[in-house]
Structure formats: C-alpha cells, structure tokens
Design an enzyme around this catalytic site. Structure first.
Site, short mmCIF file in Angstrom:
data_model
loop_
_atom_site.label_atom_id
_atom_site.label_comp_id
_atom_site.label_asym_id
_atom_site.label_seq_id
_atom_site.Cartn_x
_atom_site.Cartn_y
_atom_site.Cartn_z
N SER A 108 63.92 16.10 64.22
CA SER A 108 63.23 17.36 63.98
C SER A 108 64.09 18.50 64.49
O SER A 108 64.88 18.34 65.42
CB SER A 108 61.88 17.38 64.69
OG SER A 108 61.31 18.68 64.69
N TYR A 121 57.65 16.20 72.62
CA TYR A 121 58.07 15.93 71.25
C TYR A 121 59.54 16.29 71.05
O TYR A 121 60.31 15.53 70.45
CB TYR A 121 57.19 16.75 70.29
CG TYR A 121 57.54 16.61 68.83
CD1 TYR A 121 57.23 15.45 68.12
CD2 TYR A 121 58.17 17.64 68.14
CE1 TYR A 121 57.53 15.32 66.78
CE2 TYR A 121 58.47 17.53 66.80
CZ TYR A 121 58.15 16.37 66.12
OH TYR A 121 58.46 16.24 64.78
N LYS A 148 62.52 13.61 70.05
CA LYS A 148 63.33 13.77 68.84
C LYS A 148 64.81 13.94 69.16
O LYS A 148 65.68 13.50 68.40
CB LYS A 148 62.81 14.94 68.02
CG LYS A 148 61.46 14.66 67.35
CD LYS A 148 61.52 13.44 66.45
CE LYS A 148 60.25 13.23 65.66
NZ LYS A 148 60.31 12.03 64.79
#
Length: 253
Positions: free
Chosen positions: A143, A158, A162
C-alpha cells in the site's frame, strides 16, 4: 498476456467489489484456472460462480490465512488436485484507521496477523510447490501507506505491516530467483468501491482527495488488477523484487 494452463491462487477473493475478484477476472479471461480463497468461503464461492457464468474457470474455497495448519493442508490439497500453483496473489488484508495512541495490543496483532503473518504462511506453503516446478509468480499487495507512513484510512500498524510486506517481498525475490520464481509488490493508492475503507470514503472525502491526485480520480480495482496480471505473466519474467506504485501520480518522487 496468455495464462492458458496456469493455475492461480488469490487470497482475499470473497468480495464482489474487491481487487481479488477483479484480478481473478483478468486472469481467467486469459485462460487461467483461478482459485479464490477467503475466510468468507461463501463469498469466494459466489465470486467464482460469477466468473464461471462468464466462461472462466474458477473455484471458491474457505481459508483462514492466519491458521498455519489450515493453510498448508489447503495448499497441499490444491497441488494434489491441480498439479501445481503457478501464480500466487496475496491480496487478503485488513485496515484500521486507529491513531497510534489508541491502538490496542489485540488490534495490532489482528492487523499484523492478516497482513503480514498470513501472507508469510501462504507464500511459504506455495513456494515449496513452485520450487519443485522451477516456476512461479508471486505478487503481494502492499500500500502507499507503507511508503508514506500512514494514510487516510490506514493507521500506523497498517503502515508498518505493509512496509513489512515490501521488505519481505524483496528478500523472497532474492532467495527464489534461482528457481525461476519472481516476487513483486503492487502498492495501490486510494481505490474506490472496495471494502478496505470501511465505508469512510464519502463523496465529500473523495472530492477532497482527488484534488491532490494529478490524474484527478481515485483508482479502480481494474487499475490494480491489470497491473497484477502483468506481473503474473510470462512477459514480466525479468522483473523481480520490485514495487509497482499505482496511485495516479499522487506520490511522484
């Protein structure tokens, strides 16, 4: 891009609006047998049925990527049934917008278990088969949050997970290159219409975000799926350890 005779495993393929489904369509319409694997097994089967109605060859199965035993048993069964797994798309993921001071240990573990540990479990299991065949294409979903540090809908956990996916991908690319196995990452920017934003992408929020994107739109699942299909192809055989940014120019270096 011809995938005739290829077998592709796509995790996180149980959403009617997701990148997994769009990728499965791209691969199946070019000849691949696609296996959609999701903790929501009924959703994966429904997506597979839709692909079959359009003339593709698709199967939907249930899998919890965080369950090491289940992952290895499932991959072994798939290899026994199909003879091989040529392509792996690690698409299963989860995001939370929680700020760092509010993240609990349980939420941190949840985000890392699905985005990082689950990806490791599936990749490790599939690589054993690919190594035997001396062929493989692994594409991992990272991402833009893993590059810029956080994001609009992803918190620090997150982002960290990633970023870990990207580092893991590069290491696997080095280790498996001698077996004709490539491993690459795609890093999408904001993609509209998926469940990953948890309903937070309102019309007003989208308009505001678009102002900072040179191409003046958010991404679509097809934008991401076509890029994944290219990296999964024979033609991309000399690309490995790379990260493909798909963000409309919003983070031009």
């Amino acid at each position: 891009m011809d995938f005739e005779g290829k077998v592709a495993l796509i995790t996180g393929g149980g959403s009617e609006k997701g990148i997994g489904r769009a990728t499965a369509l791209k691969l199946s319409e070019r000849g691949a047998t696609v296996i959609l694997a999701d903790v929501n097994g009924e959703g994966a089967k429904k997506v597979a049925e839709g692909i079959k109605k359009d003339g593709g060859n698709a199967i939907g199965i249930t899998i919890d990527v965080t369950d090491y035993k289940q992952v290895n048993e499932t991959v072994k069964q798939l290899k026994d049934e199909h003879g091989k797994i040529d392509i792996l798309v690690n698409n299963a993921g989860i995001s939370r917008p929680t700020r760092v001071l509010d993240i609990t240990e349980d939420e941190w573990d949840l985000v890392f278990d699905i985005n990082m540990k689950g990806l490791f479990f599936v990749t490790q299991a599939v690589l054993k088969s690919m190594k035997e065949e001396k062929y493989g294409r692994v594409i991992n979903l990272s991402s833009v949050s893993g590059k810029r540090g956080g994001g609009i809908f992803g918190g620090s956990h997150y982002s960290a997970a990633k970023a870990g996916v990207t580092g893991f991908t590069k290491a696997i690319a080095r280790e498996m290159a001698e077996f004709n196995i490539t491993c690459n990452t795609v890093a999408p920017g904001l993609v509209g219409g998926t469940n990953i934003t948890g309903g937070l992408l309102t019309e007003e929020a989208e308009k505001e975000i678009i102002k900072s994107i040179p191409l003046k739109r958010v991404g679509s699942v097809d934008d991401i799926a076509y890029s994944i299909a290219f990296l999964a192809s024979e033609e991309a055989g000399y690309i490995t350890g790379e990260e493909l940014d798909i963000n409309g120019g919003s983070h031009i270096d």
